[in-house]
Design an enzyme around this catalytic site. Structure first.
Site, short mmCIF file in Angstrom:
data_model
loop_
_atom_site.label_atom_id
_atom_site.label_comp_id
_atom_site.label_asym_id
_atom_site.label_seq_id
_atom_site.Cartn_x
_atom_site.Cartn_y
_atom_site.Cartn_z
N TYR A 135 0.84 -1.20 0.00
CA TYR A 135 0.00 0.00 0.00
C TYR A 135 0.88 1.26 0.00
O TYR A 135 0.64 2.19 -0.77
CB TYR A 135 -0.94 0.02 1.22
CG TYR A 135 -1.67 1.32 1.35
CD1 TYR A 135 -2.75 1.62 0.52
CD2 TYR A 135 -1.27 2.30 2.27
CE1 TYR A 135 -3.41 2.84 0.59
CE2 TYR A 135 -1.92 3.52 2.36
CZ TYR A 135 -2.98 3.78 1.52
OH TYR A 135 -3.63 5.00 1.59
N ARG B 284 1.95 8.99 12.57
CA ARG B 284 1.60 10.27 13.20
C ARG B 284 0.11 10.55 13.14
O ARG B 284 -0.48 11.12 14.06
CB ARG B 284 2.36 11.39 12.48
CG ARG B 284 2.14 12.78 13.04
CD ARG B 284 2.55 13.83 12.01
NE ARG B 284 1.75 13.72 10.80
CZ ARG B 284 2.09 14.23 9.61
NH1 ARG B 284 3.24 14.87 9.48
NH2 ARG B 284 1.30 14.10 8.57
N ARG C 102 -10.31 5.55 8.42
CA ARG C 102 -9.27 5.13 7.48
C ARG C 102 -8.26 4.32 8.29
O ARG C 102 -7.71 4.81 9.29
CB ARG C 102 -8.58 6.34 6.83
CG ARG C 102 -9.50 7.17 5.98
CD ARG C 102 -8.70 8.08 5.03
NE ARG C 102 -7.84 9.00 5.76
CZ ARG C 102 -8.17 10.27 6.04
NH1 ARG C 102 -9.34 10.73 5.68
NH2 ARG C 102 -7.32 11.05 6.68
N PHE D 18 15.85 19.58 -1.60
CA PHE D 18 14.44 19.24 -1.79
C PHE D 18 14.13 17.85 -1.22
O PHE D 18 13.07 17.64 -0.60
CB PHE D 18 14.11 19.29 -3.29
CG PHE D 18 12.76 18.74 -3.63
CD1 PHE D 18 11.61 19.49 -3.43
CD2 PHE D 18 12.63 17.47 -4.17
CE1 PHE D 18 10.36 18.98 -3.75
CE2 PHE D 18 11.39 16.95 -4.50
CZ PHE D 18 10.25 17.70 -4.28
#
Length: 410
Positions: free
Chosen positions: A168, A214, A227, A287
């Site tokens: 997933y 989290r 969920r 980044f």
């Protein structure tokens, strides 16, 4: 910017916070004049202020591609996350989403707040996508297609095993890592290492697993339907239902389960360090590195912390600003991962059922960081509380605040 109490406790945060505030203001003023690009960058600021800051590290052409890539996947994620959409309606949208990005007339009303605006005015994102170079378009289309199919699969399938969990996370985040690598390659700024698929996937998995850990309480309390992304193979050892972890009477079991989830996420760190060490372009490096450091910092905060099942647990804003300000080289990355792994290590309870596995993972991470031979160059992220040398800074800030308040009053 941060509460006065927090600033007094962490005076080193003040300067990075001021710099971050100025950077946010600067980014908001640099919105492109074209309507579709203006919408994309304005929306980026709204849906993820931290990402909109990080993306500023990139050169304009690549920045545009990454901005569109992010918004396309955010829109796809909005469809997946909206539990009010019937399954028979949601599945075709997810599977066909890669075709919708070519259609400037397509939109679909779902989500809430800024995400609803994104979906209602998705034609702006499509218009921006169609202006990208073909190499960027192909990479975005491929990843969107694979991600949509993966999301559709897990709409009809629960996350049972750890293998399901990894699969997933691959679909919703590992593919983002692969897609970004493809965009970096298309920009001509990077080359791909032989194991780029595996380590790009790990970059995404580490971030996604951190978010899943989290966001437990937010996800489990989602209305009209929870969920659930934590694998039953892990939480089933501790409780009968995943939602039981949030109840106070299960606190000890919940923390043990949480610690096992964190330990599972730590397995990806060595791949992440390898990926970042191979980057050549400084802007791409920053980044990629900033979110990874924030992830290990978040895990260090979440580990052994029952508050995760009671409310929001996240890095203080000043520490986030400090990470953005200080992360410039691989030495900074090794230093940050070493510091946060040390912080996490001090929280390991020898009676925790996964203590041995957790310590082994942390020691492996620390060894990689030590072996790089650059730890002496680091500035600590976690051992800066209450430094006496910063008393004068605090006094100056307080004095300026008093003067400013006086001038406003008069």
């Amino acid at each position: 910017m941060g509460s006065l109490g927090t600033l007094l406790r962490y005076p080193d945060d003040i300067y990075p916070l001021l710099k971050m505030k100025r950077a946010i203001e600067k980014a908001e003023k640099q919105i492109p004049p074209e309507p579709h690009w203006g919408f994309c960058y304005s929306m980026l600021h709204k849906v993820s202020r931290s990402f909109s800051l990080v993306i500023q590290q990139l050169r304009p052409e690549l920045r545009n591609a990454v901005c569109v890539f992010y918004l396309v996947l955010r829109a796809l994620d909005t469809v997946e996350d909206d539990t009010s959409i019937p399954t028979d309606e949601k599945l075709p949208i997810l599977i066909a989403f890669h075709r919708h990005i070519y259609d400037t007339d397509w939109h679909y009303s779902c989500g809430t707040k800024e995400y609803k605006v994104l979906m209602d005015q998705f034609h702006h994102v499509s218009a921006a996508f169609l202006e990208l170079e073909k190499g960027y378009q192909e990479a975005i289309e491929e990843i969107t297609k694979r991600m949509g199919a993966g999301m559709a699969k897990f709409i009809c399938q629960e996350v049972e095993t750890v293998e399901d969990y990894d699969e997933y996370c691959h679909y919703v985040a590992g593919l983002v890592g692969l897609g970004l690598s493809k965009l970096f390659l298309a920009s001509g700024s990077e080359v791909l290492t032989p194991d780029w698929v595996h380590i790009s996937n790990s970059m995404g998995l580490f971030l996604q697993k951190t978010n899943i850990i989290r966001d437990y309480l937010e996800d489990i309390n989602e209305i009209p339907k929870s969920r659930m992304f934590w694998p039953r193979k892990i939480w089933g050892k501790y409780v009968d239902k995943l939602e039981d972890l949030k109840y106070e009477e299960n606190s000890t079991k919940a923390v043990s389960c949480l610690n096992e989830m964190v330990t599972n996420a730590l397995t990806h760190i060595e791949d992440c360090l390898k990926y970042m060490a191979a980057l050549r372009d400084p802007s791409i490096f920053r980044f990629c590195a900033i979110p990874q450091i924030m992830a290990i910092g978040t895990l260090a905060l979440c580990y052994n912390n029952v508050q995760l099942f009671r409310g929001v647990v996240k890095l203080r804003r000043g520490l986030t600003a400090k990470v953005i300000d200080r992360t410039k080289t691989m030495a900074d990355v090794y230093g940050a991962f070493y510091d946060f792994s040390c912080m996490l290590k001090t929280k390991v309870d020898k009676n925790d059922p996964n203590a041995s596995n957790t310590l082994n993972r942390l020691e492996a991470v620390q060894k990689v960081c030590k072996d790089a031979g650059v730890l002496h160059k680091r500035k600590s992220y976690v051992n800066d509380e209450g430094k006496s040398c910063n008393v004068y800074i605090v006094m100056l800030v307080i004095l300026l605040a008093i003067v400013f308040a006086y001038l406003r009053a008069n």
